[in-house]
Design a protein around this motif. Structure first.
Motif, PDB file in Angstrom:
ATOM      1  N   TRP A  54       4.397  -0.712 -14.415  1.00  0.00           N
ATOM      2  CA  TRP A  54       3.415  -0.123 -13.509  1.00  0.00           C
ATOM      3  C   TRP A  54       3.972   1.133 -12.855  1.00  0.00           C
ATOM      4  O   TRP A  54       5.177   1.323 -12.777  1.00  0.00           O
ATOM      5  CB  TRP A  54       3.072  -1.128 -12.416  1.00  0.00           C
TER       6      TRP A  54
ATOM      7  N   HIS B 192       3.964  10.853  -8.846  1.00  0.00           N
ATOM      8  CA  HIS B 192       3.968   9.426  -9.162  1.00  0.00           C
ATOM      9  C   HIS B 192       5.365   8.855  -9.036  1.00  0.00           C
ATOM     10  O   HIS B 192       6.347   9.573  -8.900  1.00  0.00           O
ATOM     11  CB  HIS B 192       3.366   9.146 -10.547  1.00  0.00           C
TER      12      HIS B 192
ATOM     13  N   ARG C 145       0.874  -1.173   0.000  1.00  0.00           N
ATOM     14  CA  ARG C 145       0.000   0.000   0.000  1.00  0.00           C
ATOM     15  C   ARG C 145       0.906   1.216   0.000  1.00  0.00           C
ATOM     16  O   ARG C 145       1.718   1.392   0.905  1.00  0.00           O
ATOM     17  CB  ARG C 145      -0.895   0.010   1.225  1.00  0.00           C
TER      18      ARG C 145
ATOM     19  N   PRO D 235       7.332  -0.245  -5.731  1.00  0.00           N
ATOM     20  CA  PRO D 235       7.756   1.109  -6.129  1.00  0.00           C
ATOM     21  C   PRO D 235       9.269   1.281  -6.066  1.00  0.00           C
ATOM     22  O   PRO D 235       9.936   0.713  -5.210  1.00  0.00           O
ATOM     23  CB  PRO D 235       7.050   2.023  -5.124  1.00  0.00           C
TER      24      PRO D 235
ATOM     25  N   CYS E  63       7.660   1.508 -10.952  1.00  0.00           N
ATOM     26  CA  CYS E  63       7.895   0.262 -10.228  1.00  0.00           C
ATOM     27  C   CYS E  63       9.105  -0.455 -10.809  1.00  0.00           C
ATOM     28  O   CYS E  63       9.452  -0.263 -11.971  1.00  0.00           O
ATOM     29  CB  CYS E  63       6.677  -0.653 -10.339  1.00  0.00           C
TER      30      CYS E  63
ATOM     31  N   ALA F  87      -2.094   6.070  -2.929  1.00  0.00           N
ATOM     32  CA  ALA F  87      -1.775   6.209  -4.352  1.00  0.00           C
ATOM     33  C   ALA F  87      -2.452   5.060  -5.102  1.00  0.00           C
ATOM     34  O   ALA F  87      -2.684   3.986  -4.537  1.00  0.00           O
ATOM     35  CB  ALA F  87      -0.272   6.161  -4.554  1.00  0.00           C
ATOM     36  N   LYS F  88      -2.712   5.285  -6.362  1.00  0.00           N
ATOM     37  CA  LYS F  88      -3.364   4.269  -7.186  1.00  0.00           C
ATOM     38  C   LYS F  88      -2.331   3.615  -8.098  1.00  0.00           C
ATOM     39  O   LYS F  88      -1.508   4.293  -8.705  1.00  0.00           O
ATOM     40  CB  LYS F  88      -4.461   4.915  -8.025  1.00  0.00           C
ATOM     41  N   LEU F  89      -2.393   2.307  -8.191  1.00  0.00           N
ATOM     42  CA  LEU F  89      -1.513   1.557  -9.087  1.00  0.00           C
ATOM     43  C   LEU F  89      -2.149   1.537 -10.478  1.00  0.00           C
ATOM     44  O   LEU F  89      -3.308   1.139 -10.624  1.00  0.00           O
ATOM     45  CB  LEU F  89      -1.329   0.131  -8.573  1.00  0.00           C
TER      46      LEU F  89
ATOM     47  N   TYR G 205       2.724   4.049  -9.459  1.00  0.00           N
ATOM     48  CA  TYR G 205       1.771   4.532  -8.463  1.00  0.00           C
ATOM     49  C   TYR G 205       1.605   6.020  -8.684  1.00  0.00           C
ATOM     50  O   TYR G 205       2.583   6.735  -8.892  1.00  0.00           O
ATOM     51  CB  TYR G 205       2.284   4.273  -7.045  1.00  0.00           C
TER      52      TYR G 205
ATOM     53  N   ARG H 132       5.394  -4.889  -8.985  1.00  0.00           N
ATOM     54  CA  ARG H 132       4.563  -3.753  -8.579  1.00  0.00           C
ATOM     55  C   ARG H 132       5.166  -3.080  -7.353  1.00  0.00           C
ATOM     56  O   ARG H 132       4.500  -2.376  -6.623  1.00  0.00           O
ATOM     57  CB  ARG H 132       3.138  -4.221  -8.308  1.00  0.00           C
TER      58      ARG H 132
ATOM     59  N   CYS I 188      -0.671   9.679  -7.455  1.00  0.00           N
ATOM     60  CA  CYS I 188      -1.618  10.424  -6.630  1.00  0.00           C
ATOM     61  C   CYS I 188      -2.249  11.456  -7.565  1.00  0.00           C
ATOM     62  O   CYS I 188      -1.561  12.382  -8.008  1.00  0.00           O
ATOM     63  CB  CYS I 188      -0.921  11.113  -5.467  1.00  0.00           C
TER      64      CYS I 188
END
Length: 145
Positions: free
Chosen positions: A42, A52, A17, A62, A55, A27-29, A44, A60, A46
């Motif tokens: 990928w 951002h 997370r 970061p 990855c 944040a969204k993946l 992440y 996935r 905001c």
């Protein structure tokens, strides 16, 4: 960044997370190509702060902390300044990042360019420039003797 372990079937899967470094919202993946059409993998993001982080290839996980455009640019400049030092094989990559930790007064696990904020990047750029002047000055003095 926090880790949550979820039991799926009979094995544990780690879910990362990631929260924004600025507003602390989750944040969204997303697939990187949604933001950068030519990029793979990928990242992440905001959407609130427009920050951002990418990855690690094929994962996935970061690369560091979310960053705004100006901080991403500074991180890129840090890599351009620092990477040739360890790529020259005069010192190892580990030794280079130990130096980064010392210069920025950080624990070793935090001494990664992807984890630096704006002021840390600026300080590292100045220190790297000074180090290169010292190093090249010593080389030139050594060549003359």
């Amino acid at each position: 960044m926090s880790f949550v372990f979820v039991l799926i079937s009979s094995w544990a899967k780690c879910i990362v997370r990631v929260n924004c470094s600025y507003c602390f919202r989750p944040a969204k993946l997303i697939k990187a190509k949604e933001l950068h059409p030519r990029k793979r993998g990928w990242l992440y993001i905001c959407y609130n702060c427009k920050a951002h982080v990418g990855c690690h290839r094929g994962t996935r996980e970061p690369l560091g902390y979310l960053a705004t455009k100006d901080v991403r640019r500074l991180r890129h400049r840090c890599h351009k300044a620092l990477d040739p030092i360890w790529q020259s094989q005069i010192v190892t990559r580990s030794e280079t990042y130990e130096w980064v930790a010392k210069v920025l007064n950080l624990p070793a696990e935090e001494a990664h360019i992807g984890k630096l904020n704006k002021s840390q990047c600026q300080k590292l750029l100045v220190a790297t420039k000074q180090l290169k002047y010292q190093f090249y000055g010593l080389l030139q003095k050594g060549d003359k003797e």
